[in-house]
Scaffold this motif. Structure first.
Motif, PDB file in Angstrom:
ATOM      1  N   TYR A 256       2.037  -5.189   1.270  1.00 36.42           N
ATOM      2  CA  TYR A 256       0.636  -4.836   1.103  1.00 36.42           C
ATOM      3  C   TYR A 256      -0.092  -5.792   0.161  1.00 36.42           C
ATOM      4  O   TYR A 256      -1.206  -5.533  -0.239  1.00 36.42           O
ATOM      5  CB  TYR A 256       0.512  -3.404   0.579  1.00 36.42           C
TER       6      TYR A 256
ATOM      7  N   SER B  93       3.298  -5.354  -8.609  1.00 35.90           N
ATOM      8  CA  SER B  93       3.178  -3.907  -8.755  1.00 35.90           C
ATOM      9  C   SER B  93       3.994  -3.435  -9.951  1.00 35.90           C
ATOM     10  O   SER B  93       5.160  -3.781 -10.106  1.00 35.90           O
ATOM     11  CB  SER B  93       3.665  -3.205  -7.489  1.00 35.90           C
TER      12      SER B  93
ATOM     13  N   PRO C 268       6.175  -3.069  -1.608  1.00 35.18           N
ATOM     14  CA  PRO C 268       4.808  -3.296  -2.110  1.00 35.18           C
ATOM     15  C   PRO C 268       4.271  -4.681  -1.739  1.00 35.18           C
ATOM     16  O   PRO C 268       3.074  -4.855  -1.536  1.00 35.18           O
ATOM     17  CB  PRO C 268       4.941  -3.146  -3.621  1.00 35.18           C
TER      18      PRO C 268
ATOM     19  N   HIS D 143       5.958   6.056  -0.008  1.00 40.57           N
ATOM     20  CA  HIS D 143       6.209   5.748   1.404  1.00 40.57           C
ATOM     21  C   HIS D 143       7.173   6.761   2.006  1.00 40.57           C
ATOM     22  O   HIS D 143       6.996   7.208   3.138  1.00 40.57           O
ATOM     23  CB  HIS D 143       6.817   4.348   1.534  1.00 40.57           C
TER      24      HIS D 143
END
Length: 170
Positions: free
Chosen positions: A48, A53, A45, A63
């Motif tokens: 990104y 998260s 995470p 994913h």
């Protein structure tokens, strides 16, 4: 006059869809568990920009699902091609051959995504990272992911399709 195959879309069988979904779930959970065991669950995470998260597991499993659908679609399409080599065509019914193609897929994902993709992404965002990145934990996790994905896809696919055939002949 052309004798080529038509460009019509063929609806996947129930076994293909079921096999892809079940294999995707099992492989994604395996991938997330292997990544969590190495202590790098938050890294995916974070790529990104999602450092805080709440559900890292859900992100990693998501994913895995995307990668699994790509694997199942690619393997099915390649194996059903009229000039597919015998081992490739047999991979749709053999967990061993499917697992071998899955390990190759996991290794390819590591080479493209981790070894070269992540360092390039870091460089684009202003950081520095060596190319290729040699992250052994992610290689292990992706090889395990590919092995589970490749082995379970033909198992479930074959079981569901054979069950459907036996019901039709009763």
């Amino acid at each position: 006059m052309s004798y080529g195959r038509s460009g019509r879309y063929e609806i996947p069988s129930d076994g293909t869809i079921s096999g892809a979904l079940v294999a995707a779930l099992l492989a994604s959970l395996t991938f997330a568990e292997l990544i969590a065991a190495t202590g790098h669950l938050e890294a995916i995470p974070a790529l990104y920009g999602l450092e805080d998260s709440v559900n890292n597991w859900g992100f990693v499993v998501g994913h895995g699902f995307v990668g699994a659908v790509a694997f199942a679609a690619g393997l099915t399409r390649a194996a059903n091609h009229r000039s597919a080599p015998a081992p490739l065509a047999a991979a749709l019914r053999s967990p061993f051959l499917g697992g071998c193609f899955g390990v190759a897929y996991g290794t390819l994902c590591w080479l493209v995504g981790i070894a070269h993709g992540v360092p390039l992404l870091v460089q684009v965002t202003g950081g520095t990272m060596a190319v290729p990145c040699q992250h052994g934990a992610s290689l292990l996790a992706l090889v395990g992911y590919g092995a589970v994905l490749g082995a379970w896809y033909p198992l479930v696919r074959t079981a569901v399709d054979d069950r459907g055939r036996s019901r039709r002949w009763r």
